[in-house]
Every structure is written in structure tokens, then in C-alpha cells.
Design a protein around this motif. Structure first.
Motif, PDB file in Angstrom:
ATOM      1  N   LEU A 189    -133.303 -13.841 -13.788  1.00 15.59           N
ATOM      2  CA  LEU A 189    -132.065 -13.540 -13.076  1.00 15.59           C
ATOM      3  C   LEU A 189    -131.583 -12.103 -13.304  1.00 15.59           C
ATOM      4  CD1 LEU A 189    -130.199 -14.860 -11.090  1.00 15.59           C
ATOM      5  CD2 LEU A 189    -128.801 -15.708 -12.976  1.00 15.59           C
ATOM      6  N   PRO A 190    -131.483 -11.610 -14.547  1.00 13.01           N
ATOM      7  CA  PRO A 190    -131.085 -10.193 -14.696  1.00 13.01           C
ATOM      8  C   PRO A 190    -132.082  -9.228 -14.074  1.00 13.01           C
ATOM      9  CG  PRO A 190    -131.753 -11.135 -16.809  1.00 13.01           C
ATOM     10  CD  PRO A 190    -131.614 -12.269 -15.857  1.00 13.01           C
ATOM     11  N   CYS A 191    -133.369  -9.566 -14.082  1.00 12.53           N
ATOM     12  CA  CYS A 191    -134.367  -8.699 -13.448  1.00 12.53           C
ATOM     13  C   CYS A 191    -134.134  -8.612 -11.950  1.00 12.53           C
ATOM     14  CB  CYS A 191    -135.766  -9.224 -13.744  1.00 12.53           C
ATOM     15  SG  CYS A 191    -137.091  -8.263 -12.987  1.00 12.53           S
ATOM     16  N   VAL A 192    -133.811  -9.726 -11.325  1.00  8.65           N
ATOM     17  CA  VAL A 192    -133.550  -9.735  -9.890  1.00  8.65           C
ATOM     18  C   VAL A 192    -132.328  -8.892  -9.562  1.00  8.65           C
ATOM     19  CG1 VAL A 192    -132.802 -11.209  -7.976  1.00  8.65           C
ATOM     20  CG2 VAL A 192    -134.700 -11.923  -9.430  1.00  8.65           C
ATOM     21  N   VAL A 193    -131.288  -8.965 -10.404  1.00 11.55           N
ATOM     22  CA  VAL A 193    -130.076  -8.181 -10.153  1.00 11.55           C
ATOM     23  C   VAL A 193    -130.395  -6.688 -10.182  1.00 11.55           C
ATOM     24  CG1 VAL A 193    -127.793  -7.593 -11.033  1.00 11.55           C
ATOM     25  CG2 VAL A 193    -128.550  -9.968 -11.023  1.00 11.55           C
ATOM     26  N   VAL A 194    -131.122  -6.237 -11.201  1.00  9.20           N
ATOM     27  CA  VAL A 194    -131.481  -4.821 -11.294  1.00  9.20           C
ATOM     28  C   VAL A 194    -132.376  -4.421 -10.117  1.00  9.20           C
ATOM     29  CG1 VAL A 194    -132.639  -3.076 -12.694  1.00  9.20           C
ATOM     30  CG2 VAL A 194    -131.252  -4.835 -13.801  1.00  9.20           C
ATOM     31  N   ALA A 195    -133.323  -5.270  -9.768  1.00  9.83           N
ATOM     32  CA  ALA A 195    -134.258  -4.949  -8.688  1.00  9.83           C
ATOM     33  C   ALA A 195    -133.564  -4.868  -7.339  1.00  9.83           C
ATOM     34  CB  ALA A 195    -135.373  -5.989  -8.641  1.00  9.83           C
ATOM     35  N   LEU A 196    -132.533  -5.665  -7.123  1.00 12.59           N
ATOM     36  CA  LEU A 196    -131.840  -5.647  -5.834  1.00 12.59           C
ATOM     37  C   LEU A 196    -131.259  -4.271  -5.532  1.00 12.59           C
ATOM     38  CD1 LEU A 196    -129.948  -9.078  -5.715  1.00 12.59           C
ATOM     39  CD2 LEU A 196    -131.758  -8.300  -4.186  1.00 12.59           C
ATOM     40  N   PHE A 197    -130.564  -3.697  -6.494  1.00 10.30           N
ATOM     41  CA  PHE A 197    -129.924  -2.404  -6.264  1.00 10.30           C
ATOM     42  C   PHE A 197    -130.957  -1.282  -6.160  1.00 10.30           C
ATOM     43  CE2 PHE A 197    -126.529  -4.998  -7.934  1.00 10.30           C
ATOM     44  CZ  PHE A 197    -125.429  -4.600  -7.181  1.00 10.30           C
ATOM     45  N   ASP A 198    -131.987  -1.341  -6.977  1.00 13.65           N
ATOM     46  CA  ASP A 198    -133.032  -0.319  -6.887  1.00 13.65           C
ATOM     47  C   ASP A 198    -133.787  -0.425  -5.564  1.00 13.65           C
ATOM     48  OD1 ASP A 198    -132.281   0.513  -9.369  1.00 13.65           O
ATOM     49  OD2 ASP A 198    -133.978  -0.367 -10.432  1.00 13.65           O
ATOM     50  N   ALA A 199    -134.046  -1.641  -5.111  1.00 10.37           N
ATOM     51  CA  ALA A 199    -134.742  -1.826  -3.835  1.00 10.37           C
ATOM     52  C   ALA A 199    -133.906  -1.302  -2.680  1.00 10.37           C
ATOM     53  CB  ALA A 199    -135.068  -3.304  -3.622  1.00 10.37           C
ATOM     54  N   ALA A 200    -132.591  -1.467  -2.745  1.00  8.71           N
ATOM     55  CA  ALA A 200    -131.727  -0.944  -1.686  1.00  8.71           C
ATOM     56  C   ALA A 200    -131.812   0.574  -1.621  1.00  8.71           C
ATOM     57  CB  ALA A 200    -130.283  -1.391  -1.931  1.00  8.71           C
ATOM     58  N   ALA A 201    -131.806   1.231  -2.787  1.00  9.51           N
ATOM     59  CA  ALA A 201    -131.902   2.697  -2.807  1.00  9.51           C
ATOM     60  C   ALA A 201    -133.258   3.170  -2.285  1.00  9.51           C
ATOM     61  CB  ALA A 201    -131.670   3.203  -4.230  1.00  9.51           C
ATOM     62  N   ILE A 202    -134.324   2.518  -2.735  1.00  9.61           N
ATOM     63  CA  ILE A 202    -135.669   2.924  -2.304  1.00  9.61           C
ATOM     64  C   ILE A 202    -135.859   2.680  -0.810  1.00  9.61           C
ATOM     65  CG2 ILE A 202    -138.111   2.351  -2.539  1.00  9.61           C
ATOM     66  CD1 ILE A 202    -137.598   1.866  -5.503  1.00  9.61           C
ATOM     67  N   ALA A 203    -135.329   1.581  -0.291  1.00  9.61           N
ATOM     68  CA  ALA A 203    -135.483   1.274   1.133  1.00  9.61           C
ATOM     69  C   ALA A 203    -134.824   2.342   2.001  1.00  9.61           C
ATOM     70  CB  ALA A 203    -134.886  -0.103   1.440  1.00  9.61           C
ATOM     71  N   ARG A 204    -133.664   2.831   1.587  1.00 12.41           N
ATOM     72  CA  ARG A 204    -132.984   3.858   2.382  1.00 12.41           C
ATOM     73  C   ARG A 204    -133.803   5.148   2.408  1.00 12.41           C
ATOM     74  NH1 ARG A 204    -127.770   3.305   3.791  1.00 12.41           N
ATOM     75  NH2 ARG A 204    -127.408   5.547   3.588  1.00 12.41           N
ATOM     76  N   PHE A 205    -134.342   5.554   1.261  1.00 14.26           N
ATOM     77  CA  PHE A 205    -135.171   6.757   1.219  1.00 14.26           C
ATOM     78  C   PHE A 205    -136.460   6.556   2.019  1.00 14.26           C
ATOM     79  CE2 PHE A 205    -132.459   8.005  -2.281  1.00 14.26           C
ATOM     80  CZ  PHE A 205    -132.452   9.381  -2.195  1.00 14.26           C
ATOM     81  N   GLN A 206    -137.078   5.393   1.853  1.00 10.75           N
ATOM     82  CA  GLN A 206    -138.352   5.143   2.533  1.00 10.75           C
ATOM     83  C   GLN A 206    -138.179   5.110   4.044  1.00 10.75           C
ATOM     84  OE1 GLN A 206    -141.530   4.571   0.943  1.00 10.75           O
ATOM     85  NE2 GLN A 206    -142.159   4.946   3.051  1.00 10.75           N
ATOM     86  N   ARG A 207    -137.107   4.527   4.507  1.00 17.96           N
ATOM     87  CA  ARG A 207    -136.881   4.452   5.956  1.00 17.96           C
ATOM     88  C   ARG A 207    -136.746   5.847   6.562  1.00 17.96           C
ATOM     89  NH1 ARG A 207    -132.663   4.735   9.479  1.00 17.96           N
ATOM     90  NH2 ARG A 207    -132.745   3.378  11.335  1.00 17.96           N
TER      91      ARG A 207
END
Length: 333
Positions: A189-207
Motif C-alpha cells: 500500500l505505501p509503495c502504491v501511494v508513492v508510485a501514483l504521484f511519481d507516475a503522474a509526474a512521469i506521464a506528463r513529461f512523457q506525453r
């Protein structure tokens, strides 16, 4: 490449020294000292003896020179709150943070890169608008609020995951296989929380990076040559990956000290929680040790990022399909 790595090492040493000095000055300016944080009911004579023992009555400049001399010799000081070396406190917490952050960043990179690429390929479609809005909302939400919400849902209401900690109370009595399952159960659960915010940042840059790459001449040339779509998108993805690699190299060290709220919510004994507790206890040496170790990790991450960019940059690969034709973002990177 060797010269660039050497410059990175020098920059890392100087940045770590500056950050540690700044942290030392800031905590000295804060009201109180480790003797003040002993709690109520402690005689003033005990507080005075504690100040004399650790030299808290000395001028700030004297304390700084003494601390700096010890750090240069490899001594990070003594934890006045835990009564053990500050290095031991930090090194006990560091593996816990790495265990949480490293898989989370890897998961975020895979998910964010895939989502950003999908959005770029389907730019201006309904799916792109919906996912972009969701990513933006997630990126704007407070991290601790999302952590509390998921904890309430999956630990309080549905009881799928434990409420906190790294292991259960009965962990020592379990078999090796069940011990591993118990750790994963607490970690998920804590891993998913950290990954959610990092994935949002990476997705914006990647797009954004992928959309720019798809408008470049080498992509039009590839389409005109009749290459399959997956090969065209692979070429564009590799060029678009360069800015994302830089973000990836920064996420890991920033998360080590930046997931304080997540570690607090899930009672995860990592670097963030250790730094927070040390600040509350006015544990000067532990605060400085956390900053020094964090700065060292950031320096190593910068080296790792340069290596990744060297491996991913088509300009440096003589047999690359995209060598010689790069977009402005790749040339700037």
C-alpha cells in the motif's frame, strides 16, 4: 563521459556540503535544543548537564567548526535522542526507504511512461482528455491526503492491507516464505501511494516529449518508408525518453527524504520519518547526517542519470536508427 562524471562527483560533494551547512544553521536558529526536548518534569540541572556534555552552550561558530571537523573525519556525530551514533540511526533507516522508494519509482516509470506514450499517440482524443485530467488532479492532490484515504479504504473498511509498519508482531515466528509474504503485505500500500504521484509526474513529461518527437522529420521519413507503426513509435519513444530519464534520476533521491507524510501515515521507519522525528527532538547530528546521506544519494543519482542518458541518447549510438536526426528537445538534453 568520464569528464562529465568527474564534474558530477565534484558538484555532488559541494552540494552536499552546502546543504548540510544550511541544515546545521537552520536547526541552530530554531528555538530550543536537544536538552529542551527532554520533556516536562526533567530537572533543570539535568538539562544543564546535557548542554554542557554535548557543547550546546558553546557559540554556534564553535559548534559548526567542531561538527565540520568530525564530518571530514567520517564521524557524523552522536544522537542525543537515541544515545547511539547518528550514522547508525541513518543507516538503519536508509535501507527501509530504499526498499519502499526504489520499487515505487520503477513501477511509476513503467506506468507513467506507458500512459504518457499512449496519450501522445492518441492526442486530443476523448481518452487523452480524460486521462490527462485524472493525472493533473492526482498530481495536485496532497500526498498525505491520498495516503490517508487509501489507508481508510483498504485497511479500515475493507481490511485488505495492514494499517502500518513493516512487519506484523508475529513476524519472528513465521516461516521464511510467510515472512516474505508478510513484508510484501505491509509494503504494497505505501509503495502504491508513492508510485501514483511519481507516475503522474512521469506521464506528463512523457506525453509532452512524445508529442514533440512525433512531429520531427525522422518520424515522417519513417512513415514514408513504410515502416510498421510499432517501429516508428519505438524510434519516437526512444528520443522522447531523454527528458524523462532526467526526471527519473531525480525522483529516487528526492523520495528518500520527501515521503515524510507517507512514512508517517503508514508508520514506515524510513529516512523521512527519521528526519521528522530528529527535527522534533532537536537531534542536531541526526538531522545533519540525514542531509549528508541524502545529498550523497542525490549525487549518485545524478551519476546514474548521466549513464542512463548516455545509453538512451541516439547521438551516442553510432548504429542507432535515429542517429543524426534529432528533435530540439533531444539536442538540448
Amino acid at each position: 563521459m568520464r569528464r562529465r562524471l568527474g564534474v558530477r562527483v565534484l558538484q555532488g560533494v559541494l552540494a552536499t556540503f552546502a546543504a548540510a551547512t544550511f541544515a546545521f544553521i537552520c536547526i541552530q536558529l530554531a528555538p530550543g535544543d536537544p536538552a529542551t526536548s527532554l520533556g516536562e518534569g526533567v530537572p533543570e540541572s539535568v538539562r544543564a548537564s546535557r548542554r554542557a556534555l554535548y557543547g550546546y552552550n558553546d557559540p554556534v561558530l564553535t559548534q559548526y567548526v567542531r561538527w565540520l571537523g568530525a564530518v571530514v573525519q567520517g564521524d557524523l556525530g552522536w544522537s542525543s535522542a537515541q544515545q547511539r551514533p547518528a550514522a547508525a540511526v541513518v543507516m538503519q533507516a536508509l535501507p527501509n526507504s530504499v526498499l519502499l522508494v526504489l520499487p515505487a519509482v520503477a513501477l511509476a516509470f513503467v506506468a507513467g511512461s506507458a500512459l504518457g506514450t499512449w496519450q501522445a499517440v492518441r492526442a486530443r482524443s476523448a481518452g487523452d482528455h480524460v486521462t490527462s485530467t485524472l493525472v493533473f488532479v492526482l498530481y495536485a492532490l496532497p500526498e498525505f491526503w491520498v495516503a490517508l484515504l487509501l489507508l481508510l479504504l483498504f485497511s479500515g473498511i475493507w481490511r485488505v492491507f495492514p494499517s502500518g509498519g513493516m512487519v506484523s508482531d508475529w513476524y519472528p515466528y513465521l516461516s521464511p516464505g510467510k515472512q516474505l509474504a508478510d513484508r510484501l503485505h505491509h509494503w504494497a500500500l505505501p509503495c502504491v501511494v508513492v508510485a501514483l504521484f511519481d507516475a503522474a509526474a512521469i506521464a506528463r513529461f512523457q506525453r509532452d516529449s512524445m508529442r514533440e518527437a512525433l512531429t520531427q522529420p525522422f518520424v515522417r521519413t519513417a512513415w514514408s518508408n513504410g515502416l510498421p507503426a510499432w517501429r516508428v513509435y519505438r524510434r519516437a519513444w526512444r528520443v522522447a525518453l531523454l527528458p524523462v530519464v532526467t526526471v527519473l534520476g531525480l525522483l529516487l533521491p528526492l523520495n528518500l527524504l520527501g515521503v515524510i507524510f507517507v512514512e508517517q501515515v503508514f508508520a514506515w521507519p524510513g529516512m523521512g520519518l527519521t528526519l521528522f522525528n530528529a527535527i522534533n527532538a532537536r537531534d542536531y547530528d541526526v538531522v545533519s547526517a540525514c542531509v549528508i546521506v541524502g545529498g550523497g544519494v542525490i549525487a549518485l543519482a545524478a551519476l546514474f542519470t548521466d549513464v542512463l542518458r548516455f545509453a538512451a541518447d541516439p547521438r551516442l549510438q553510432p548504429h542507432s536508427e535515429t542517429s543524426g536526426v534529432l528533435p530540439p528537445s533531444a539536442r538540448a538534453a
